[in-house]
Scaffold this motif. Structure first.
Motif, PDB file in Angstrom:
ATOM      1  N   GLY A  45     -20.271  31.935 -27.955  1.00  6.84           N
ATOM      2  CA  GLY A  45     -20.847  31.384 -26.727  1.00  6.84           C
ATOM      3  C   GLY A  45     -21.394  29.985 -26.937  1.00  6.84           C
ATOM      4  O   GLY A  45     -21.232  29.099 -26.096  1.00  6.84           O
ATOM      5  N   GLY A  46     -22.036  29.749 -28.075  1.00  4.38           N
ATOM      6  CA  GLY A  46     -22.536  28.410 -28.396  1.00  4.38           C
ATOM      7  C   GLY A  46     -21.419  27.414 -28.582  1.00  4.38           C
ATOM      8  O   GLY A  46     -21.513  26.253 -28.155  1.00  4.38           O
ATOM      9  N   GLN A  49     -19.970  26.655 -25.119  1.00  3.46           N
ATOM     10  CA  GLN A  49     -20.896  25.806 -24.368  1.00  3.46           C
ATOM     11  C   GLN A  49     -20.855  24.381 -24.891  1.00  3.46           C
ATOM     12  O   GLN A  49     -20.921  23.424 -24.118  1.00  3.46           O
ATOM     13  N   ASN A  50     -20.727  24.229 -26.187  1.00  2.00           N
ATOM     14  CA  ASN A  50     -20.647  22.894 -26.787  1.00  2.00           C
ATOM     15  C   ASN A  50     -19.372  22.180 -26.349  1.00  2.00           C
ATOM     16  O   ASN A  50     -19.388  20.976 -26.100  1.00  2.00           O
ATOM     17  N   GLU A  53     -19.981  21.254 -22.517  1.00  2.00           N
ATOM     18  CA  GLU A  53     -21.024  20.262 -22.275  1.00  2.00           C
ATOM     19  C   GLU A  53     -20.736  18.924 -22.938  1.00  2.00           C
ATOM     20  O   GLU A  53     -20.921  17.874 -22.340  1.00  2.00           O
ATOM     21  N   VAL A  65     -27.594  28.609 -26.502  1.00  2.00           N
ATOM     22  CA  VAL A  65     -27.040  28.769 -25.158  1.00  2.00           C
ATOM     23  C   VAL A  65     -27.748  29.839 -24.353  1.00  2.00           C
ATOM     24  O   VAL A  65     -27.522  29.958 -23.164  1.00  2.00           O
ATOM     25  N   GLY A  69     -24.807  33.071 -22.288  1.00  2.00           N
ATOM     26  CA  GLY A  69     -23.694  32.543 -23.077  1.00  2.00           C
ATOM     27  C   GLY A  69     -23.341  33.460 -24.225  1.00  2.00           C
ATOM     28  O   GLY A  69     -22.171  33.619 -24.581  1.00  2.00           O
TER      29      GLY A  69
END
Length: 93
Positions: A45-46, A49-50, A53, A65, A69
């Motif tokens: 999830g991190g 998200q990275n 974003e 996150v 996330g």
């Protein structure tokens, strides 16, 4: 350090359990598998998200996150486990 590991295990268990509840069907994962699923889902999830974003795959920086996330990442991992047939106890013939 011990507190971090305990929190990591508790959050991994909660995230993994939520992801398993959202995915219909039975899983042959135990408590340890659920914890690993939740922890790995947090990392996935991190990473996702990275990518969204920052539009880059930076593995040297950590961006939390949150639980949503993490649940999404764990759900994606569980879906991949089912699609590839790598779950313990299930064999593709």
């Amino acid at each position: 350090m011990v507190v971090f590991i305990i929190v990591l295990l508790i959050v991994g268990l909660i995230v993994g359990a939520i992801a398993r509840l959202l995915m219909p069907g039975r899983d042959s994962l135990g408590i340890f598998g659920t914890i690993v699923l939740g922890i790995a889902g947090s990392f996935v999830g991190g990473f996702l998200q990275n990518l969204v974003e920052y539009h880059s795959a930076s593995v040297h920086s950590f961006h939390p996150v949150g639980l949503i996330g993490s649940v999404i990442g764990a759900w994606v991992l569980l879906l991949l486990l089912r699609l590839t047939g790598l779950e313990r106890g299930r064999r593709r013939y």
